[in-house]
Every structure is written in structure tokens, then in C-alpha cells.
Scaffold this active site. Sequence first.
Site, mmCIF file in Angstrom:
data_model
loop_
_atom_site.group_PDB
_atom_site.id
_atom_site.type_symbol
_atom_site.label_atom_id
_atom_site.label_comp_id
_atom_site.label_asym_id
_atom_site.label_seq_id
_atom_site.Cartn_x
_atom_site.Cartn_y
_atom_site.Cartn_z
ATOM 1 N N ASN A 143 -70.621 37.158 -32.291
ATOM 2 C CA ASN A 143 -71.142 37.868 -31.120
ATOM 3 C C ASN A 143 -72.332 38.776 -31.416
ATOM 4 O OD1 ASN A 143 -68.887 39.345 -32.428
ATOM 5 N ND2 ASN A 143 -69.505 40.947 -31.007
ATOM 6 N N CYS A 323 -69.404 47.229 -27.799
ATOM 7 C CA CYS A 323 -68.341 48.204 -28.050
ATOM 8 C C CYS A 323 -68.622 49.033 -29.304
ATOM 9 C CB CYS A 323 -66.977 47.535 -28.123
ATOM 10 S SG CYS A 323 -66.993 45.895 -28.789
HETATM 11 N N1 PLP Z 1 -64.495 38.139 -28.894
HETATM 12 C C1 PLP Z 1 -65.831 38.059 -28.825
HETATM 13 C C2 PLP Z 1 -66.560 37.142 -29.762
HETATM 14 C C3 PLP Z 1 -66.538 38.817 -27.891
HETATM 15 O O1 PLP Z 1 -67.874 38.753 -27.843
HETATM 16 C C4 PLP Z 1 -65.806 39.680 -27.019
HETATM 17 C C5 PLP Z 1 -66.502 40.532 -26.032
HETATM 18 O O2 PLP Z 1 -67.378 41.259 -26.272
HETATM 19 C C6 PLP Z 1 -64.408 39.722 -27.146
HETATM 20 C C7 PLP Z 1 -63.791 38.940 -28.076
HETATM 21 C C8 PLP Z 1 -63.577 40.648 -26.297
HETATM 22 O O3 PLP Z 1 -63.577 40.253 -24.985
HETATM 23 P P1 PLP Z 1 -62.913 41.161 -23.844
HETATM 24 O O4 PLP Z 1 -63.540 42.515 -23.981
HETATM 25 O O5 PLP Z 1 -63.274 40.447 -22.598
HETATM 26 O O6 PLP Z 1 -61.450 41.182 -24.085
#
Ligand code: PLP
Length: 381
Positions: A143, A323
Site C-alpha cells: 500500500n 494511518c
Molecule cells: N490492507 C491494506 C493493504 C490497506 O491499504 C488498507 C487500508 O488502508 C487496509 C488493509 C485496511 O483497510 P480498512 O481500513 O478498510 O480496514
Amino acid sequence: MIYLDHAAATPVSRKVLQAMEPYSTREFFNPSAAYLPAKKVAADYETAKGVIAHAIGAKGTDIVITGGATEANNLAFTVAAQRNHGKGEVLYLETEHDSVRAVAQQHGGRAIKVLPSGLINLEDLKAKITDDIILISVSLANNELGTIQPLAEIGSLVREIRIDRLKRGIKIPIYLHSDASQALNLLDINVARLGVDMLTLNAAKVYGPKGVGALYVAHDVKLSPLTMGGGQEKGLRAGTENVPGVIGFATAIKEAKEHLNGNRKKYKRFKQILLSELQGYELINKKHTLDNFIVLCYNGIDAERLIYLLEEKEIYVATGAACAASKGQKSHVLTAIGLSDSQIAGSLRLTLGETNTEEQIHEAAQIINEVVTTERERIND
Ligand code: PLP
């Protein structure tokens, strides 16, 4: 506004909103209720799960709906709970999203190293797979960098280990989990081809609603409940079903599949424009990345300041995971690929998406160049 942060959030598409609306108003019934209109809602919910599953080559019965990708990732790790007396029976890639890292670390998991390219270090993985490892978690696409991991290769390695354990009479199973949150609308995903036993999906990244996710779970994988109560989702995630959310997710995933090739072509073109028109940067994610991810480093510049300066011009970009950025932490991903502190401080993530037009891309390049030049002049003064 020019929005270049589609990895953080995507706007819910009009089609998705329209599909969801009746299930919040006329068709609001609880799918568990006994009367006919509720039964119809329950059937629509199952159909939507089938659509989500079909998009990754699975069946609706193989899918557990969750309240987002964080929950799905956490649910996947419950596979270790049955055996995890000692701890240390899970492996995870060091560049995983915090929703994997945190739960893996709680299980005493060991991190698998990445190469400077961001790709998994397969030698390190092989060295760390001991006979007590039950779960390996490697995201399909990162991400912060968009790095696409060689999941199929890891999948075959896991299959070989399974066969070897059988031959040696070792009864401990080994499973492969992958978080595909970022990849769902940019790659053609098929669980069998990837060789994964569990796969995390996220509606919020594919122009669907936030707080809706899913975990694909192969038949032989035994998980423990994430929430206990009314027994929904095969008892793994109790709570009244989010029918509008799941209908929205199914609609979004169908749209994503339809637009996959067109969007990829478009993002490739936009990326080329940005890379040729932007000035004075170093490209960090050079290879093996999703078509919509561009990570640039402006050495000597504070990228946090660039974000605020660009915001004043209504251009929205990021330094990394939203985050982590909000907590002011240094990116564990950029650290893992070996960037220096000053490179990390100067790194900017641009993620393209459906809100972007070619005109916007030229404009963004020009404004980013102007802002970077002004900032360099200010520093040198
Ligand atoms: N995994 C990945 C690779 C992400 O980019 C994100 C979101 O930013 C998440 C998990 C978490 O998603 P959520 O905040 O919708 O639970």
C-alpha cells in the site's frame, strides 16, 4: 481539486450508491427474519457474495464478509490461534499494512525481509519456514509502494512444503494468506492461480463503501470467530449483515472488473506523463508495481511540507500509508527497502484513480514542479 491519493480512499461510484440505496430504504429487512421480503433480501445478499467471490475465481460460500480489510486480516490470523500455544508460528512480510503487522506481532510472528526493490526476499522466506510455521502472510500489492509480490511463486513453494510435510508425517498444516486490498481493481485476481488459502478484499479501495471487506477462505482452513453472537457468516463474524454495503461491494467489484484493462492503460499513460513532466525527483518504485502507484523522492525536501503546500493548491497527495502518516511515524516500508532518513523524509506517494483526467495530470505536474522549486529556493535562501 486534483486527487492523487486513491490508495487511501476512493469515492463511492454513482452506480454503487444507486445499487445500495434500496437496501437502506425499501429492502431494509434483516436477512435473518422469517417473512418473505426478508428472505428475498437474504437471497440478494448471498447473490452479492457470489459476485464478489466470482471476481476472484471463488464461490460465495468461500467468502466471509467483514467490516473492512483490517478485520479480514485479523480473521485470517485466527488460523494460528488453535496451535499458537508457544507463539512464533506465523511469518509476515516486513512491509505489510499495520493491520497484518500488528496481529502477526501479537502472535509472535517473524518478519520476512524484502529486497531493495520491495519484492519479497525468497531466500529469507525459505530460511524462516520451519516445521512449526502454520501461516505465511504476504500482500499481493503493497500500500505504500504498489509493489506486486510473486504470490504464485510463493504459493507453489507452500504447496511443496505441504507435500514434504505429509511425506515426513508432520501433521502441522501450512497456509498462505494475502492482503489484496490495493490490487483488487488493478490486477486480474484468481485464488487458484495465486495458490492462496486466504485472501483479503477491501470495498473501500475499489469505489465501494468504507467498512466493508471480505476474506476468501479455502475449505480446509479452520478459523476462530472474530465476533460471537447470532452466528452470521458461518459463525466467524457475528452481527446483522451489512446488506447495502455488500450489495455496494458487489457492484463496485463488477465495475472494477469491467474497467480493469481500460483503467490500467490509462494509468500507465498518466504515469508516463507525470514521470516525464515532473522535475528533480528520484523514482523510488521503479519496477513490479501497480500501474497507479508513483513514489517519488525529492531529496533534501520535507515531503510533509509539500503535502500542505500542495493542499493549498487543492492537490491531494500522501507521504505513505494514511494511518501511519497521521501518527507522524517514519514509514516502516521505506525503511525496509533501505532508504535513508532524508530520502524517507522527501518521499511523496501519488496514486492515480478514476477521478483523474489527462488535463489534471498535466496540471498536477506543473503545480508540483512549481511548489518544489519554491520550496528548494526557500531552503537555499
Ligand atoms: N490492507 C491494506 C493493504 C490497506 O491499504 C488498507 C487500508 O488502508 C487496509 C488493509 C485496511 O483497510 P480498512 O481500513 O478498510 O480496514
